[in-house]
Design an enzyme around this catalytic site. Sequence first.
Site, PDB file in Angstrom:
ATOM      1  N   THR A 104     178.563  24.519  -1.272  1.00  0.00           N
ATOM      2  CA  THR A 104     177.483  23.559  -0.992  1.00  0.00           C
ATOM      3  C   THR A 104     177.175  22.759  -2.259  1.00  0.00           C
ATOM      4  O   THR A 104     177.252  23.301  -3.356  1.00  0.00           O
ATOM      5  CB  THR A 104     176.235  24.337  -0.532  1.00  0.00           C
ATOM      6  OG1 THR A 104     176.571  25.030   0.670  1.00  0.00           O
ATOM      7  CG2 THR A 104     175.055  23.412  -0.256  1.00  0.00           C
ATOM      8  N   SER A 120     176.692  18.716  -4.496  1.00  0.00           N
ATOM      9  CA  SER A 120     177.225  17.381  -4.738  1.00  0.00           C
ATOM     10  C   SER A 120     178.623  17.414  -5.362  1.00  0.00           C
ATOM     11  O   SER A 120     179.340  16.406  -5.287  1.00  0.00           O
ATOM     12  CB  SER A 120     176.263  16.605  -5.643  1.00  0.00           C
ATOM     13  OG  SER A 120     176.028  17.327  -6.833  1.00  0.00           O
ATOM     14  N   ASP A 126     183.243  26.453  -4.690  1.00  0.00           N
ATOM     15  CA  ASP A 126     181.803  26.197  -4.710  1.00  0.00           C
ATOM     16  C   ASP A 126     181.363  25.670  -6.067  1.00  0.00           C
ATOM     17  O   ASP A 126     182.081  25.810  -7.060  1.00  0.00           O
ATOM     18  CB  ASP A 126     181.044  27.501  -4.373  1.00  0.00           C
ATOM     19  CG  ASP A 126     179.688  27.233  -3.746  1.00  0.00           C
ATOM     20  OD1 ASP A 126     179.187  26.094  -3.830  1.00  0.00           O
ATOM     21  OD2 ASP A 126     179.114  28.182  -3.167  1.00  0.00           O
ATOM     22  N   ALA A 143     178.144  25.187  -9.160  1.00  0.00           N
ATOM     23  CA  ALA A 143     177.263  26.090  -9.924  1.00  0.00           C
ATOM     24  C   ALA A 143     176.189  25.258 -10.604  1.00  0.00           C
ATOM     25  O   ALA A 143     176.388  24.067 -10.879  1.00  0.00           O
ATOM     26  CB  ALA A 143     178.062  26.861 -10.961  1.00  0.00           C
ATOM     27  N   LYS A 194     173.454  30.116  -9.329  1.00  0.00           N
ATOM     28  CA  LYS A 194     173.603  29.227  -8.185  1.00  0.00           C
ATOM     29  C   LYS A 194     172.336  29.251  -7.345  1.00  0.00           C
ATOM     30  O   LYS A 194     171.493  30.120  -7.506  1.00  0.00           O
ATOM     31  CB  LYS A 194     174.800  29.667  -7.326  1.00  0.00           C
ATOM     32  CG  LYS A 194     176.127  29.395  -8.018  1.00  0.00           C
ATOM     33  CD  LYS A 194     177.347  29.786  -7.203  1.00  0.00           C
ATOM     34  CE  LYS A 194     177.378  29.266  -5.805  1.00  0.00           C
ATOM     35  NZ  LYS A 194     177.209  27.816  -5.663  1.00  0.00           N
ATOM     36  N   GLY A 195     172.231  28.275  -6.461  1.00  0.00           N
ATOM     37  CA  GLY A 195     171.082  28.262  -5.554  1.00  0.00           C
ATOM     38  C   GLY A 195     170.143  27.090  -5.778  1.00  0.00           C
ATOM     39  O   GLY A 195     169.071  27.036  -5.177  1.00  0.00           O
ATOM     40  N   GLU A 201     176.394  31.528   0.180  1.00  0.00           N
ATOM     41  CA  GLU A 201     177.421  31.290  -0.845  1.00  0.00           C
ATOM     42  C   GLU A 201     177.901  32.600  -1.452  1.00  0.00           C
ATOM     43  O   GLU A 201     179.099  32.792  -1.667  1.00  0.00           O
ATOM     44  CB  GLU A 201     176.864  30.394  -1.952  1.00  0.00           C
ATOM     45  CG  GLU A 201     176.642  28.961  -1.500  1.00  0.00           C
ATOM     46  CD  GLU A 201     176.025  28.078  -2.567  1.00  0.00           C
ATOM     47  OE1 GLU A 201     176.175  26.859  -2.474  1.00  0.00           O
ATOM     48  OE2 GLU A 201     175.384  28.603  -3.493  1.00  0.00           O
TER      49      GLU A 201
HETATM   50  O1  R5P Z   1     172.484  26.112  -3.480  1.00  0.00           O
HETATM   51  C1  R5P Z   1     173.276  25.316  -3.981  1.00  0.00           C
HETATM   52  C2  R5P Z   1     174.511  25.687  -4.638  1.00  0.00           C
HETATM   53  O2  R5P Z   1     174.469  26.893  -5.334  1.00  0.00           O
HETATM   54  C3  R5P Z   1     175.249  24.596  -5.394  1.00  0.00           C
HETATM   55  O3  R5P Z   1     176.567  24.992  -5.440  1.00  0.00           O
HETATM   56  C4  R5P Z   1     174.756  24.359  -6.792  1.00  0.00           C
HETATM   57  O4  R5P Z   1     173.375  24.041  -6.756  1.00  0.00           O
HETATM   58  C5  R5P Z   1     175.519  23.247  -7.518  1.00  0.00           C
HETATM   59  O5  R5P Z   1     175.302  22.027  -6.896  1.00  0.00           O
HETATM   60  P1  R5P Z   1     175.833  20.652  -7.466  1.00  0.00           P
HETATM   61  O6  R5P Z   1     177.313  20.672  -7.353  1.00  0.00           O
HETATM   62  O7  R5P Z   1     175.178  19.628  -6.572  1.00  0.00           O
HETATM   63  O8  R5P Z   1     175.354  20.532  -8.877  1.00  0.00           O
END
Ligand code: R5P
Length: 222
Positions: free
Chosen positions: A25, A27, A80, A82, A93-94, A102
């Site tokens: 999950t 961006s 995924d 991080a 994460k989260g 996840e």
């Molecule tokens: O709950 C969200 C997840 O752990 C995402 O993988 C994490 O927040 C990284 O997200 P992004 O790639 O948007 O920085």
Amino acid sequence: MESKRLAGEKAVDFVEEGMVLGLGTGSTVYFTLVRLAERVKQGLNIKGVPTSIETERIARHLGIPLVNSGEAGKIDVAIDGADAIDSHFTLIKGGGGALLREKMIALAADRFIVVADPGKFVTDLTHVNLPVEIIPFARELTEIHVKGLGCTTRLRMKDNKPFITDNGNFILDCSFSEIIEPNDLQMKLNRIPGVVENGLFAGLADQIITVDHSGKAAVLET
Ligand SMILES: O=C[C@H](O)[C@H](O)[C@H](O)COP(=O)(O)O
């Protein structure tokens, strides 16, 4: 955004015909999904297990075939993002609230690939709040126990209401002054009645894909 795209897309190089993929999950993984969908259109046969309602929506929109974990039988590779990565490749994460699904999928996968822009690397995990998913019932009681582990807590809000995860739970964003033993901390957090899961991912990442100084995708083996 360019670093996220490069890292996210590079992960698809590790996808092989017939694989079942855990689809993370966020961006950065978004770019993985876009590249994956292109490969699917070119004839690649894979199936994805999404880790959030949002990823499920995007994957369906892009035409990536999906299965649930029961139908999948096994997960070959999970990909995924991080929020933070330390020098031991322990992750937090989260940030998007998807940590529970996840972590379940990362643990189930034979291989866990993390895609992250260079800004995610930290000298200390305390630089980022640790998300902890808790059940809504008596959340003040849970919060007292979580604070007892040495942090301050903030209930995550969205539109002036508590943020609700895909599992119908709340998130406590916890600020620790030190995280010395992540495994010990995760165990202590998860032993608290009311805590469902926490965003520490220790010893799970097999590969981290980021971008090096020259602006090219780089693969770090953990
Ligand atoms: O709950 C969200 C997840 O752990 C995402 O993988 C994490 O927040 C990284 O997200 P992004 O790639 O948007 O920085």
